[in-house]
Every structure is written in C-alpha cells, then in structure tokens.
Design a protein around this motif. Sequence first.
Motif, PDB file in Angstrom:
ATOM      1  N   TRP A  34       0.850  -1.180   0.000  1.00  9.18           N
ATOM      2  CA  TRP A  34       0.000   0.000   0.000  1.00  9.18           C
ATOM      3  C   TRP A  34       0.892   1.239   0.000  1.00  9.18           C
ATOM      4  O   TRP A  34       1.890   1.312   0.734  1.00  9.18           O
ATOM      5  CB  TRP A  34      -0.901   0.035   1.231  1.00  9.18           C
ATOM      6  N   ARG A  36       0.595   5.777  -0.435  1.00  9.36           N
ATOM      7  CA  ARG A  36      -0.276   6.953  -0.378  1.00  9.36           C
ATOM      8  C   ARG A  36       0.396   8.078  -1.147  1.00  9.36           C
ATOM      9  O   ARG A  36       1.615   8.306  -0.990  1.00  9.36           O
ATOM     10  CB  ARG A  36      -0.498   7.375   1.078  1.00  9.36           C
ATOM     11  N   LEU A  46       3.413   2.720   2.630  1.00  8.30           N
ATOM     12  CA  LEU A  46       2.671   2.600   3.882  1.00  8.30           C
ATOM     13  C   LEU A  46       2.927   1.259   4.558  1.00  8.30           C
ATOM     14  O   LEU A  46       3.297   1.205   5.732  1.00  8.30           O
ATOM     15  CB  LEU A  46       1.172   2.755   3.634  1.00  8.30           C
ATOM     16  N   ASP A  86      -5.717  13.050   5.972  1.00  9.59           N
ATOM     17  CA  ASP A  86      -5.724  11.712   5.370  1.00  9.59           C
ATOM     18  C   ASP A  86      -6.165  11.766   3.907  1.00  9.59           C
ATOM     19  O   ASP A  86      -6.069  10.752   3.197  1.00  9.59           O
ATOM     20  CB  ASP A  86      -6.676  10.787   6.130  1.00  9.59           C
ATOM     21  N   TYR A  90      -4.823   6.539  -2.434  1.00  9.32           N
ATOM     22  CA  TYR A  90      -4.255   5.329  -1.828  1.00  9.32           C
ATOM     23  C   TYR A  90      -4.098   4.281  -2.926  1.00  9.32           C
ATOM     24  O   TYR A  90      -5.073   3.867  -3.547  1.00  9.32           O
ATOM     25  CB  TYR A  90      -5.150   4.830  -0.688  1.00  9.32           C
ATOM     26  N   CYS A  92      -2.558   0.567  -4.339  1.00 12.23           N
ATOM     27  CA  CYS A  92      -2.167  -0.791  -3.994  1.00 12.23           C
ATOM     28  C   CYS A  92      -1.332  -1.348  -5.151  1.00 12.23           C
ATOM     29  O   CYS A  92      -1.604  -1.049  -6.318  1.00 12.23           O
ATOM     30  CB  CYS A  92      -3.418  -1.643  -3.788  1.00 12.23           C
TER      31      CYS A  92
END
Lengths: 114, 112
Positions: A34, A36, A46, A86, A90, A92
């Motif tokens: 992961w 960000r 992450l 936040d 994001y 993957c």
Amino acid sequence: DTGVSQDPRHKITKRGQNVTFRCDPISEHNRLYWYRQTLGQGPEFLTYFQNEAQLEKSRLLSDRFSAERPKGSFSTLEIQRTEQGDSAMYLCASSSTAGGTEAFFGQGTRLTVV
Amino acid sequence: ILNVEQSPQSLHVQEGDSTNFTCSFPSSNFYALHWYRWETAKSPEALFVMTLNGDEKKKGRISATLNTKEGYSYLYIKGSQPEDSATYLCAFPHANDYKLSFGAGTTVTVRA
C-alpha cells in the motif's frame, strides 16, 4: 482483466468517520503493498505483506491505520477517525517474488475527508 | 526511505517536439530503477525496469538511460504526442522487500 483492482475508486467522508478500502492483487502475486500519494508528491510507502503476513509498516502510519490480508489474497486498509490530512490517493501494488522488482498497480482510491 | 529526486516538476511540450527529464537516486547500494507512466484516472504503468549501468531501454518513442555510478537516469520522449501527456515517476526498489521509494514525478503536458 487480471490486473490489480481497487475499490472504491473515490470516497468522500466526514472527518471522524472510519473508511475501509479493498485491493485485489494479481492472483499469483504473493507480495502486496500500500502506498499513499498526496498532491505534488510521489507515492510513499505505507505497508507491505508477503502472503498473509504484514512484514513492514511505515513509521509514517499512525495507529489509526490498519491493514489486513487474510489468507494472502485481497487486502483491506482501514482508517479510523479520519482527519483532513488523510485526504490522498491510496494505491495498492502487487508483485511476485519470482518476478523480480516490478510491481503492478491498481487505479487507486481517492479519499477526500471533509 | 531513499531520496529520489526528479526534475523538472512539470513540462509543457509542443506536439512533435522531443523532450527529456531526469531522475537522480543514491548511487550506493544500487539495485534497480523503475520508470512508470501515470495517466489521469489510470493505474501507474511500468515503462522500464533498469538494472545495469549504461542500460538503454526503448519502448516506441520513449527511451531511458541509466548511470548508476553517478546516480541518475534520463527519460526521453521523441516526437511528443498528446497521448504522452502523463506524470512520469521514477522509483528505487529496496533490495530485500522491493518496496519502492518514488520521486515526486515529472508531469508532461503535450499541446496539440
């Protein structure tokens, strides 16, 4: 399509709410990452799984973040008590230990915390 | 996390013109260097994985060179087309777990 898929693509949430994202890696890939990405920056690491084991978690990741990869298949990333900071993309990625360093990315989940 | 830098941050190029931009990375403990192209609303797509000093790789009109001793890589786009508009990221994998340290990217906009 057998690429990496992420869901949802976009999420708008109110500050303080919890959110969960899902990543389905390429099926034969045992490594899952992961990242960000915030505006003007490159993606930052992450956390990382090899099969179902979470092997590393960035020091940048607060205790509000948790990730799982049950059975070494899909992974979820949960953010509790979201904050405006936040808000990010994001991403993957998955790879195979037999495939060298190349990683394959999903399209990402864009999180906006209002 | 390793320090990977890209310059310039953005480029505006006229269609048909050629351009290039830079990625610099730590020259010690070199393992590999990746270039990705990231178009809006799409996944970052791997362009090149470069491993050897002096490597030159080519994919259509896009090519890349690698100098591991001085810690830089160039990406070249020849005869830019509007479909080349994207953010180009370079990334440095760590040796044991292959997690990537990314540069901030170079955003290329090709004007017709």
